[in-house]
Structures are given as C-alpha cells and as structure tokens.
Design an enzyme around this catalytic site. Structure first.
Site, PDB file in Angstrom:
ATOM      1  N   SER A 145       0.122   9.652  -5.384  1.00  0.00           N
ATOM      2  CA  SER A 145       0.167   8.353  -6.052  1.00  0.00           C
ATOM      3  C   SER A 145      -0.051   8.580  -7.538  1.00  0.00           C
ATOM      4  CB  SER A 145      -0.944   7.449  -5.492  1.00  0.00           C
ATOM      5  OG  SER A 145      -1.159   6.324  -6.318  1.00  0.00           O
ATOM      6  N   TYR A 158      -9.734   6.213  -2.826  1.00  0.00           N
ATOM      7  CA  TYR A 158      -8.294   6.413  -2.658  1.00  0.00           C
ATOM      8  C   TYR A 158      -7.750   7.313  -3.766  1.00  0.00           C
ATOM      9  CZ  TYR A 158      -3.292   5.188  -2.840  1.00  0.00           C
ATOM     10  OH  TYR A 158      -1.913   5.228  -2.899  1.00  0.00           O
TER      11      TYR A 158
END
Length: 255
Positions: A145, A158
């Site tokens: 990401s 995350y």
C-alpha cells in the site's frame, strides 16, 4: 495480445483474497492473460462466483475455502491442486485494516492485523519460494500500500504491516534471486474495494484524498491489474525487489 512476453499461458497462479476487490480483479486479469488460477478466500459463495467467471474466460479455476491465517491448511490444499506441477505465480493479496488511532489500538487488533497482513504473507511466500526453487523460476507479488511508504492519518498497525511487506519483498528478492525467483510488490492508493467502500461515501474524505492525488480521481481496478500481469509475466523478468506504486501520483506528496 500484441506483446507475447505479457502472456501467462500455461502458468498456474495463486491469489489470496482472490474473490473481492483487488484480488478478484487480479485473478480475472491473470485468467484473461492465459493463466489457470487458484483463488483463496473464506466465503464459499464468492469463491464459486469467481471460479465461474474464470472458467467463462476459458481457464481452469480452483478454490481453497480457508481463512488466510490457516496457512498450513492452505498449503495442504494447494499441494493437492498443483499435484506436482509448479506454482508459477503467487500473489499475497489478502489483508485487513482497523482504522484505530494509535492510542486506541488494542492488543487483539494488533494481533489480527499483523497475523493477516504480514505473518500469513511470509509463511505462504516461504512455501511458494520452496516450490519455485525446484523449477528455478517463479513470481511472487505482495500487495502492499502507499501506507507502507508514507504516513497515513489512521491505521498505524496496517501501515506498519504494509511497510513490512515492502521490506520483506526486498529481502526475499535478494535471497531467492539466485533461483530466478522474482519478488516484487504493488502499492495501491485508493481503489473501490470492500475495505474502502464506506470511506469513499464520505465526500469530505474523498476530497482530502483527491487533494493529494495529482490525477484528481480514485483509481479503477482495471488500472491496477496491468501492473500485476506485468510483474507476473516474462515482461517483468528483470525486475525484482521493487514496489510499483499505482497511486495516481499520491506518493509524490505523502498524506
């Protein structure tokens, strides 16, 4: 197909979280490019729907109905499916996020996110690497990401796991390069998925995203799959240890 080096004909690909969002888009793109696909997910209905779509494209599809944290059982089922054949492509896509601020993160949240996003990806990569080593060829693609590269406003755990995937990608590429195993990552920004659905309904949030996106729009899933096919195909044979950000330019700025 205009560039033969982009074909995935006669390849066997495995995609975790392969029935929704990015994972499903990649699974279907691999099938369109000629690969047979093993899709791993928890929901049997979603698995069967995606399997049918892959088969409608003229390719073989296999399903593994397991939680990604059951990686020992996943490995057993993949072993049965491959039946001695090589796993040519492995995509670690399955992931989750809990958008807690740093002071609100609980130990339970930490364990769930780290196990799902990072621990499972490592041990499944370990398995994939062992099978690819036998043939001295293979492609591993980790879905990271932009949050693994630059700071996000929430979701610190995350972001940590996605950063770890980027570093894991580099280390595995270094260790397994001598076996002609390419290990790369893709770092998406915002695409319409089950993880982003609610956020993308918030106009103020979307506006904040677009202010940090030079292309001034949310990505389309079909704009992500080309990167995956490239990294999985012979066209990407000399690329390893890299993270390809498909982000509309977001990482120019940070967030």
């Amino acid at each position: 197909m205009y560039l033969p080096s982009f074909t995935l004909e006669n390849k066997l690909a495995v995609v975790t979280g392969g029935t929704k969002g990015i994972g499903k888009a990649i699974s279907l793109a691999f099938a369109e490019s000629g690969a047979d696909v093993v899709i791993i997910a928890r929901n049997e209905k979603d698995l069967n729907e995606t399997k049918q779509q892959i088969e409608e494209l003229g390719r073989n599809a296999y399903t593994v109905c397991k939680d990604i944290n059951q990686y020992d059982e996943i490995i057993e089922e993949v072993e049965e499916i491959r039946d001695g054949k090589a796993v040519d492509i492995w995509v670690n896509n399955a992931g989750m996020n809990i958008r807690s601020s740093a002071e609100e993160v609980t130990e339970e949240e930490w364990d769930r996110i780290v196990s799902t996003n990072m621990k499972s990806a490592f041990f499944l990569s370990q398995y994939a690497g062992r099978t690819m080593k036998e043939k001295k060829q293979g492609k591993i693609i980790n879905i990271s990401s932009v949050g693994g590269h630059t700071a996000l406003r929430t979701g610190v755990v995350y972001a940590m796991t996605k950063s770890a995937l980027i570093q894991m990608t580099k280390n595995l590429a270094l260790e397994w390069g001598k076996y002609q195993i390419n290990v790369n990552a893709i770092g998406p920004w915002y695409f319409p998925t089950s993880l982003t659905e609610k956020l993308l309904q918030d106009e103020d949030y979307v506006q904040a995203i677009l202010e940090r996106t030079p292309l001034k729009r949310i990505g389309k899933l079909e704009e992500l799959t080309g990167a995956a096919v490239f990294l999985a195909s012979d066209a990407g044979n000399y690329m390893t240890g890299q993270t390809l950000f498909v982000d509309g330019g977001m990482t120019i700025y940070g967030f």
